[in-house]
Design an enzyme around this catalytic site. Sequence first.
Site, PDB file in Angstrom:
ATOM      1  N   ARG A  51      62.802 -62.348   6.215  1.00  0.00           N
ATOM      2  CA  ARG A  51      61.911 -61.944   5.106  1.00  0.00           C
ATOM      3  C   ARG A  51      62.581 -62.202   3.756  1.00  0.00           C
ATOM      4  NH1 ARG A  51      61.622 -56.919   3.553  1.00  0.00           N
ATOM      5  NH2 ARG A  51      61.767 -56.017   5.634  1.00  0.00           N
ATOM      6  N   TYR A 104      39.572 -69.007  -9.178  1.00  0.00           N
ATOM      7  CA  TYR A 104      39.379 -68.860  -7.718  1.00  0.00           C
ATOM      8  C   TYR A 104      38.894 -67.436  -7.408  1.00  0.00           C
ATOM      9  CZ  TYR A 104      40.609 -69.018  -2.745  1.00  0.00           C
ATOM     10  OH  TYR A 104      40.580 -68.972  -1.383  1.00  0.00           O
ATOM     11  N   ASP A 176      47.855 -71.430 -11.798  1.00  0.00           N
ATOM     12  CA  ASP A 176      47.543 -71.894 -10.447  1.00  0.00           C
ATOM     13  C   ASP A 176      47.384 -73.416 -10.546  1.00  0.00           C
ATOM     14  OD1 ASP A 176      46.191 -72.750  -8.125  1.00  0.00           O
ATOM     15  OD2 ASP A 176      45.138 -70.847  -7.880  1.00  0.00           O
ATOM     16  N   LYS A 201      46.370 -76.290   0.720  1.00  0.00           N
ATOM     17  CA  LYS A 201      45.525 -77.421   0.359  1.00  0.00           C
ATOM     18  C   LYS A 201      46.336 -78.724   0.472  1.00  0.00           C
ATOM     19  CE  LYS A 201      42.704 -74.070  -0.210  1.00  0.00           C
ATOM     20  NZ  LYS A 201      42.547 -73.296  -1.421  1.00  0.00           N
TER      21      LYS A 201
END
Length: 385
Positions: A51, A104, A176, A201
């Site tokens: 992590r 978004y 973004d 994407k």
Amino acid sequence: MDELQRSLTKEDICTHYGDDYDRYLGAIVPPIFQNTLFTRKTMNHGYTYTRVSNPTTEIAEKKIAALEEGEEARCFSSGMAAITAALMSVLDKDSHIICPANVYAPTKAFLESYMSKFGVETTFVSGESTSEIEQALRPSTKAIYLETPLSNLFTLQDLQAIADIARAKGIVTIVDNTWATPLYQNPIALGIDIVVHSATKYMGGHSDILAGVMIGRKSVMEEISHRERGMFGAAMDPHQAWLLIRGLRTLPVRMRQHQESAMKAAAFLELHPMVQRVYYPGLASHPQYELGRRQMTGYSGLFSFVPKGNREQIMGFMKSLKLFEEGPSWGGFESLINTPGLWLDEDASARTGIPQGLVRLSIGLENTDSLLADLDDALRVMQRI
Ligand SMILES: *Cc1c(COP(=O)(O)O)cnc(C)c1O
């Protein structure tokens, strides 16, 4: 950015930078460190727990930081994990943020209906006018969140101008950069503080991983790794990182193809008698074409247009396409169509600025001529309905 990074091209970074062949027995593809714990009895290698850090994930992070011309990157389990971590890291209780209204949708929902429970207020702007952003500033403004181009109508925000305004006031800027990818737009070089991506994407590119990444100054990335990534726990899985590295190797050639086909498809549709309007920053007719040329070096494969037809005709157009599947994601090898404006009534269209009948295409890696022929055939079918 170090000297080596500066002298490497984006293609070199995607193929070799960050890989450490000697460390892994000359393996040309790095191993997947599919372990959570790193034992330290006999060695001090700096790893403890996946992590916090993982050698496979770190290769992806090195490549992406270099591609974005940032100091360091951190991978997350999804784009939304990176976006929410970036926002939580900069927003305090009762602070204020400015954001484009057509951002978004889950990002908008996070600010509007989730962060509001901590007293955070958001001013939504169009983003096209820098003075509109300046006028929205308040003493409590902590951050300006941008997404350029936006992924419905592909309007742009002026990164350098907005970064200059924010820096003068100590306001953090977050962008973004999913649409342009780090190949075609580098916001950090224009003065932006933090870049986030949905690597689901184009960077992943094969429609087989969810992935997110954040890039920024070393001190900021270190703090976010221990706080928001470590505490919320949305770290990337090593196998996901390995697939992301594989996606990055071919990113430049894929983007070249997406760009070439999208440019041809957008130009073809713009002249088509059954098309009302095309929204693509790569077309000279785009209202912010000059700004796009200034801050981007290329264009990706996602754009939208309004066919000349009613709802039934547009449905017919969509159904008769043979190479485009229907779905809301984008950036993969496959061509997709989705219909953000098809079910909007007049009120909703006026409120969102999204024209009724708007359809969005993600141009994939199929043959360019076949894609154009498919669009043409389907528009002819539409005309006859
Ligand atoms: C898909 C997308 C996201 C969210 O990414 P996930 O990886 O699906 O969480 C964020 N921003 C934009 C512009 C996107 O298209």
